[in-house]
Design a protein around this motif. Structure first.
Motif, PDB file in Angstrom:
ATOM      1  N   ILE A 144      -4.570   1.754  -2.376  1.00  0.00           N
ATOM      2  CA  ILE A 144      -4.840   0.364  -2.031  1.00  0.00           C
ATOM      3  C   ILE A 144      -5.209  -0.416  -3.283  1.00  0.00           C
TER       4      ILE A 144
ATOM      5  N   LYS B  40      -6.513   0.657  -8.550  1.00  0.00           N
ATOM      6  CA  LYS B  40      -6.158   1.177  -7.228  1.00  0.00           C
ATOM      7  C   LYS B  40      -7.292   2.033  -6.691  1.00  0.00           C
TER       8      LYS B  40
ATOM      9  N   VAL C 275       0.870  -1.167   0.000  1.00  0.00           N
ATOM     10  CA  VAL C 275       0.000   0.000   0.000  1.00  0.00           C
ATOM     11  C   VAL C 275       0.912   1.222   0.000  1.00  0.00           C
TER      12      VAL C 275
ATOM     13  N   LEU D 182      -9.536  -3.283   4.792  1.00  0.00           N
ATOM     14  CA  LEU D 182      -8.110  -3.525   4.591  1.00  0.00           C
ATOM     15  C   LEU D 182      -7.552  -4.393   5.715  1.00  0.00           C
TER      16      LEU D 182
ATOM     17  N   MET E 284      -3.693   6.951   0.614  1.00  0.00           N
ATOM     18  CA  MET E 284      -3.258   5.558   0.606  1.00  0.00           C
ATOM     19  C   MET E 284      -3.777   4.923  -0.671  1.00  0.00           C
TER      20      MET E 284
ATOM     21  N   ARG F 243       5.571   3.390   2.371  1.00  0.00           N
ATOM     22  CA  ARG F 243       4.740   2.194   2.283  1.00  0.00           C
ATOM     23  C   ARG F 243       4.118   1.928   3.652  1.00  0.00           C
TER      24      ARG F 243
END
Length: 118
Positions: A64, A70, A22, A111, A62, A35
């Motif tokens: 993801i 993404k 991430v 997540l 972020m 990261r």
């Protein structure tokens, strides 16, 4: 950590190490900062090349991985501590999450459930 007193932060919540990549960006400066290493609903830790400042507010994006490419989650954070890592100019940085949308909070929960190591 820049100060021994920084080690006294209570960790009331279990941190969930992230098993995937991430990437995290400073949205105000539009630069890659590191990261994601671990996260919980109230905070996170990064490792990266860019030294950040303690006691400063940041707006982070972020990135993801998602089934359609993404997904970008934007959160407001307070930098609680920072320290140099033992490898090639990298920096560890710990944050408290101070602002997020309900959608971002929900995605953080997802997540943790899907990528977090318990």
């Amino acid at each position: 950590m820049s100060d021994l007193s920084s080690q006294n932060y209570d960790r009331a919540m279990h941190r969930h190490p992230i098993s995937g990549d991430v990437d995290v960006y400073d949205s105000l400066r539009d630069i890659y900062i590191g990261r994601l290493v671990n996260i919980h609903t109230q905070g996170l830790m990064l490792v990266g090349d860019v030294p950040l400042e303690e006691d400063r507010l940041y707006e982070l994006d972020m990135h993801i991985p998602h089934e359609n490419g993404k997904q970008v989650l934007r959160i407001g954070v307070d930098c609680l501590w920072t320290r140099a890592a033992d490898q090639n100019g990298k920096h560890w940085t710990g944050f408290s999450i101070i602002d997020s949308t309900p959608h971002a909070a929900e995605e953080i929960h997802k997540l943790i459930q899907s990528w977090g190591q318990f």
